[in-house]
Each structure stands twice: as C-alpha cells, then as structure tokens.
Design an enzyme around this catalytic site. Structure first.
Site, PDB file in Angstrom:
ATOM      1  N   GLU A 202       0.817  -1.215   0.000  1.00  0.00           N
ATOM      2  CA  GLU A 202       0.000   0.000   0.000  1.00  0.00           C
ATOM      3  C   GLU A 202       0.855   1.271   0.000  1.00  0.00           C
ATOM      4  O   GLU A 202       0.852   2.059   0.948  1.00  0.00           O
ATOM      5  CB  GLU A 202      -0.965   0.001   1.181  1.00  0.00           C
ATOM      6  CG  GLU A 202      -1.981  -1.134   1.136  1.00  0.00           C
ATOM      7  CD  GLU A 202      -2.904  -1.179   2.343  1.00  0.00           C
ATOM      8  OE1 GLU A 202      -3.912  -1.879   2.264  1.00  0.00           O
ATOM      9  OE2 GLU A 202      -2.596  -0.505   3.362  1.00  0.00           O
TER      10      GLU A 202
ATOM     11  N   GLU B 177      -6.581  -7.493  -1.040  1.00  0.00           N
ATOM     12  CA  GLU B 177      -7.083  -7.464   0.337  1.00  0.00           C
ATOM     13  C   GLU B 177      -8.508  -6.953   0.349  1.00  0.00           C
ATOM     14  O   GLU B 177      -8.833  -5.984  -0.335  1.00  0.00           O
ATOM     15  CB  GLU B 177      -6.252  -6.532   1.226  1.00  0.00           C
ATOM     16  CG  GLU B 177      -4.834  -6.946   1.502  1.00  0.00           C
ATOM     17  CD  GLU B 177      -4.150  -5.948   2.442  1.00  0.00           C
ATOM     18  OE1 GLU B 177      -4.856  -5.231   3.190  1.00  0.00           O
ATOM     19  OE2 GLU B 177      -2.908  -5.871   2.418  1.00  0.00           O
TER      20      GLU B 177
END
Length: 675
Positions: free
Chosen positions: A153, A309
């Site tokens: 991320e 995710e």
C-alpha cells in the site's frame, strides 16, 4: 483466454495475507489443514517480516521461511512472496535515524508503527534493494512462489516526507522537470506574493507555512511524492527480476488512497492488484466498492486483476467498525469478480491476538472454525472453485468516466470557491447514477483514446490540460457524446487559469465558457428547470456565456436565477453536454436519460433501469462463453433474465432465475445473443 503471467492459470485465486510468524510452529499445520478445507489456493507471505528475516544488518535467518514455503507447497497452496520494505526493523532506525520520514512540521516519525521510512533516504533504498535481492536469490526458483509482492500500500500511512534527503531529491526533481529557474518561476507564478526563486537551493518543500502554500508548488509536490514512491518500487522490482521470472505486483488502493497516480503505476506492474475496504459511515458502501473495482480494472487496461485485500467482516481503524451481515462478504467478493477480478483475497488468514489490528476480521476469526464467518469463508471458497472458467474473461463497456489523479490533487487544494465541491463527491455521485441505471462503465484518463465509447462522462475535470481538452473535443467532433460536470477545465497543469478564462479549452466541444463561479449559500432554495421537471440543487452555480450551445435547463432561484444551467452543443458529428451545477443523485436521473438517448445507449442491449435499484448485474466475456454475475443487495428476491447454466447448481436457466434476497448467482450464457 488465459492471462499471460497469471499465477494460477484457469483458477480464481482465493486466500489472503498469511502471517504465521505470529504463531507457534504447531499452529502452521492446523492452518494449512483449515486452508484446504476452506478452498484456499493462494496466500501472501512475508509482508511485515523484515525484522525476522534480517535480524541484524547483513545477518539473515531464512530457515523459518524455507520451512513455511515447503509446507504450503506440499499442501497445494501457491505463494505471493512479499518484500517487507514497508516496515524496516528496529535495528535499521537505530543505525540510521536520519532515514526516518519527517512530517510537514519537521517532526521525525518514531518507530513502532509501519511506513516510517523516508523513501528518499539512500540508506533505506540500499537496504530494500539488498533485502529484495536476497529473497529473489533464495526463492526465485521455489515451486511455491508464483508472484512477487513489493512493499504494501504505497503512500499509506506515509507518503509525504519533508526530511533533508527528500528536500534534496525535490530540488533535483524540479531541475529535471523545468531545466531553469525562469521556467519554474513562470510555472509556479512566483511573482504572486513575492515568491521568486534565484537559486535552486532556496526552493523549499511545501511544509508548514503561515497561510496557504503556493498551489502550483503543492501540485508538483504531489507529483514528486508519487514519483519517489514509484522509484522505490522500481528498485525492488529490478532486484527481483535479476533472479526470478515470476510476475511482480504491489497492492494499490484505488479511490481510497489519493497519493498515487495509478495510471502511471499500472504501467510498472505485471499484474494490477488492489486493496478495498468498506467505509462504515456509507450506508451504500457497496457502490463505492463497485467504483473502486471498475477503476482498478480500468487502470489494468481491462486485463485480469487481483483483489489483494478486503475484509471478511469489520475492520479496526474506522470510528465505527461495522461487522458485515450474513451473505455480505460473498456479495462483496462476487461484485469484485463481476467487475474483472480473478483473485479474491483477504487481510488476513488468521486473526492476530496482539498488535494494532487484533480487532480486524479474518478468514479464521478468533471464534475459530465453528464461527459463521469461517463457514461463509468455506462456502465462498467452494463457489469460487466452480468458477475457474471465468479466469481471463473480460468486462466491456460503452461508457467511460474520466478520472485523473492530478485533477484530484489540484481540486482538493486550499482556497477554492467552495469547500463543498469536492472531486470525490462528484465522482461518486455521477458514478452512482450510472450504477443505479445498470450501465457498465470503464474509467479513462482524459488523454486516452476514447473513440470506442458512445458516452464519456467527466464528473470532476477541474484540471484539464489544453492537449487533453483537444482530445475530448476531437472525440465529440467524431460523433461521441460528452457529459461534463461543473467546475471543469478551470486550470491547466500548473493550477493556472487558462487563457480565455474558466472552461475556455472546452469551448468548442461545449459551446459555453464561464464568466463567474457562483457558490450557493447554505439553505438557499435553488432548482433547475429541465424537461418539464424541477431539479433541486445546491452548493454551486455558474454564470455561463453561450457560444453556440442550446439551453436545456434554467436556474430557478439563487445567484443565477433565470440563467442557463444545463446546455447541449452540437459539434461536428457529436454533442457536448454541460451541467453547471452540483446536481444530486436523483436530480441527475432525467439528465442522464436524455444523454443516454443522445448516445444511443437505450437502443441496444438492456435499457438503463431494467432491474430494480440495488440489483447489480455484471457481464464478463470470454473467447467461448459469456457470464452474467448477479448480486442482490435488496431485501426481497429479484428475477434475473438469462438463458444458460447456473454455475453454482449446474442447473439450466430458461429465461429467468430468481435471486434470493441478499443472494448471488453466476450464469454461463447460452449464446451470443444473450451476451
């Protein structure tokens, strides 16, 4: 139509982050047994393991990871092996305190979290390359490893860094971009407020200042920050590629993180992957989920992508962490699948007992394998195992929605005519109108080739370069239909107002310019008269100057009372529509109906609005078959119109299939007519 480099050909990947280092060795055997029971075939490993892999500088311990990869491979579970660069270990910061990220107030970030390092730090960059090199040398040929996962991320939680190393990199970046100080001063408009620079060393970063910072400077700072992150990704990627041939990815956060320009990032990865989490305050969070999924597929160029995710139930980092209700996890997963994802993965496999995310849901929750969540995880795994034939099929759309991260960065800077007119709000409102009408969409950059779309929608194009405006004008002149929302083409790439005023670059396409922006006072009653309807509006109005456009809607009340509000302009073979106010979701409905008719969308295929609100129908096309994915968000059953085979039951569908309240279905369609 199997995707090149897809890690599990002919299968939908299913699993999630696996962090066995948090658990005793005997738990690993229980984990792999339960994974097999749940249908897990793919896990991500090592994302936060730097301190256990490199226990001191240059001292490595791979024994536990050797054993883990062998165990997973023996049980038929493929591995996405991560580089742990998001969380350098304690010894690194003790040895290199100057490598810490620094906030805009000059405060260095402390250890004990994640994402603490300066991406400009030479010591950090050397350390991440060394670690990536070690991992790829050791595991590049391991049969379990089918994908590499760099970092985690990017831009979350820290993107901006005001350290000395970052400022030095910033100055070098500006030299490369502008060449001379004269060019930089002109681009930034430094004559305003006496900000002229005479030496490169005097160009500071846009840290804390007495009042608002030069907006052109901040816009470039956003570009610089994005470039710094991407440089770090490339360093690790190339270290991996020196020893391994598996594809490389990193997990994006489409429409949830705003620091990364994913059009640029997508060109750097072999497979696009995305993380998505529902925003609890949003009662229609499944709409934002669909938006992010469509955006991710679009930056992937329509190719298969991975949902790296999402959560089985509640997250832990919002003000109110709302648990998902029965069936909601499957609806979320099938929506991603329907919008192009060929991997359905979660954070994480087993819920953590300790640390900041111990209240975050998992595939195997604290309640264990007898829990409702695990039963649903197992049911979903079984269903995805039935859908392998969808892998590699694609989504097609006749409508493109323009999305430009640089416009987002610019529009959300300080001192705009109204704080209430925001990029994300307009993007969501326009997208949701299309979603509720059942219209499939791609997202596109304003510089893309748009000729394949019947309709192009620009909800938030505050920043629009002259070249991109010419591209949109060409699209209209060649027969396209363009729908543009308010506050469009206000500034260029330097956040400077265009010569000719607001909206000038789109004058040919839209037949209007804007003389003045007229924000609406809170509580003031304003409407737009359009096609015999009175559409309520708020927040924003504009004083339009017509240059060929016809008036389709007129302001009633407010600062532009009686003036044009919605216009249509014939340009070449196509038409440009302009909506100069911030219409809400319901008020946009009649406008979109008129635009659909203009674009010919109601003439072919399902007419927008075929199904009731909250019944989501998606289609994927393969070489030999097409598939309809239906997700029912409603509290009553809905009949899906289809002919083919229900892939969950293997029963024929002869014209209609009832989808239970909260239910899902996937149908292989019989013939091309039904596609």
């Amino acid at each position: 139509m199997l995707a090149k480099n897809w890690p599990l050909p002919g299968k939908i990947a299913y699993g999630g982050d696996y962090n066995p280092e948090q658990w005793p060795r005997e738990v690993w055997d229980e984990d792999v047994a339960l994974m097999r029971e749940a249908g897990v075939n793919f896990v991500s490993v090592g994302i936060f393991s730097w301190g256990l892999l490199e226990t001191a500088e240059g001292v490595y311990d791979f024994a536990w990871l050797d054993e883990l990869l062998d165990l997973l491979h023996a049980h038929g579970i493929a591995v996405d092996l991560a580089t742990p660069s998001v969380s350098p270990p304690a010894w690194f910061f003790a040895a290199y305190p100057q490598a810490r990220a620094v906030d805009k107030n000059g405060v260095p970030m402390g250890f004990g979290s994640r994402g603490m390092a300066s991406h400009a730090s030479a010591e950090y960059r050397e350390a991440i390359v060394r670690m990536a090199d070690q991992l790829a040398r050791r595991y590049g040929q391991h049969p379990a490893v089918v994908l590499w996962h760099v970092h985690n991320e990017y831009g979350v939680p820290v993107a901006e860094d005001f350290s000395d190393a970052a400022v030095a990199s910033w100055q070098s970046w500006l030299r490369a971009r502008y060449g001379t100080l004269e060019a930089l001063n002109a681009a930034w408009g430094t004559a305003f407020w006496g900000q002229h620079y005479a030496q490169w060393e005097h160009v500071v970063a846009p840290a804390a200042t007495p009042t608002t910072v030069n907006p052109a400077m901040k816009l470039d700072w956003g570009r610089f920050t994005d470039d710094q992150l991407r440089e770090c990704f490339r360093l690790e990627r190339e270290a991996i590629r020196a020893h391994a041939e598996q594809p490389v990815t990193t997990n994006f956060m489409a429409h949830q993180s705003w620091n990364t320009d994913l059009w640029k990032w997508a060109r750097e990865v072999d497979i696009v992957s995305d993380d998505h989490y529902l925003w609890s305050p949003d009662p229609e969070a499944h709409v934002a989920l669909a938006l992010s999924a469509d955006l991710t597929r679009s930056v992937a160029g329509g190719r298969p992508w991975m949902l790296m995710e999402h959560s089985t139930s509640a997250v832990n980092w919002q003000g109110h962490n709302i648990a998902k209700r029965p069936g909601e996890m499957q609806r979320n997963a099938l929506t991603h699948l329907g919008r192009g994802a060929d991997a359905i993965l979660f954070f994480q496999w087993r819920a953590s007992r300790s640390g900041a995310e111990k209240f975050h849901s998992a595939m195997l929750p604290h309640a264990g394998p007898t829990s409702r969540v695990f039963r649903e995880v197992t049911e979903l795994g079984g269903r995805l195992a039935q859908l392998g034939e969808l892998q590699g099929s694609r989504v097609s759309a006749d409508v493109a929605v323009l999305y430009d991260w640089e416009s987002l960065w610019a529009q959300d800077l300080e001192w705009r005519p109204s704080d209430e007119l925001q990029f994300r709000e307009r993007m969501r409102t326009y997208y949701e109108r299309l979603w509720r009408d059942g219209v499939p969409v791609d997202f596109a950059h304003p510089g893309d080739d748009l000729s394949g779309y019947r309709l192009v929608v620009a909800p938030a194009s505050y920043l629009l370069t002259q070249a991109h405006a010419e591209n949109l004008t060409h699209y209209v002149s060649c027969g396209g239909t363009l729908l543009v929302s308010c506050f469009a083409a206000a500034v260029d790439e330097h956040d400077a107002v265009h010569p000719g005023g607001f909206g000038a670059p789109l004058q040919d396409a839209l037949g209007v310019t804007v003389e003045e922006y007229l924000p609406i006072r809170t509580g003031e009653q304003v409407a737009v008269s359009f096609d015999a309807a009175e559409l309520e509006t708020s927040v924003w109005a504009e004083d339009l100057v017509l240059s060929g456009a016809e008036v389709c809607g007129t302001y009633r009340g407010g600062p532009a009372d009686g003036a044009p509000a919605i216009t249509r302009h014939q340009h070449g073979e196509g038409a440009g529509w302009y909506v100069s106010t911030a219409l809400g979701l319901e008020a946009l409905a009649p406008v979109f109906r008129a635009v659909y008719d203009e674009a010919g969308l109601a003439a072919d295929g399902p007419v927008p609005g075929t199904y009731p609100d909250g019944f989501e129908v998606m289609t994927r096309h393969g070489e030999d078959a097409a598939y309809t994915i239906a997700v029912n968000h409603r509290e009553e059953p809905v009949a899906l119109k289809a002919r083919g085979t229900d892939l969950f039951t293997q029963r024929p569908v002869d014209g209609e299939l009832t989808i239970a309240a909260g239910g899902t279905a996937v149908v292989r369609l019989d013939n091309t007519h039904d596609r």
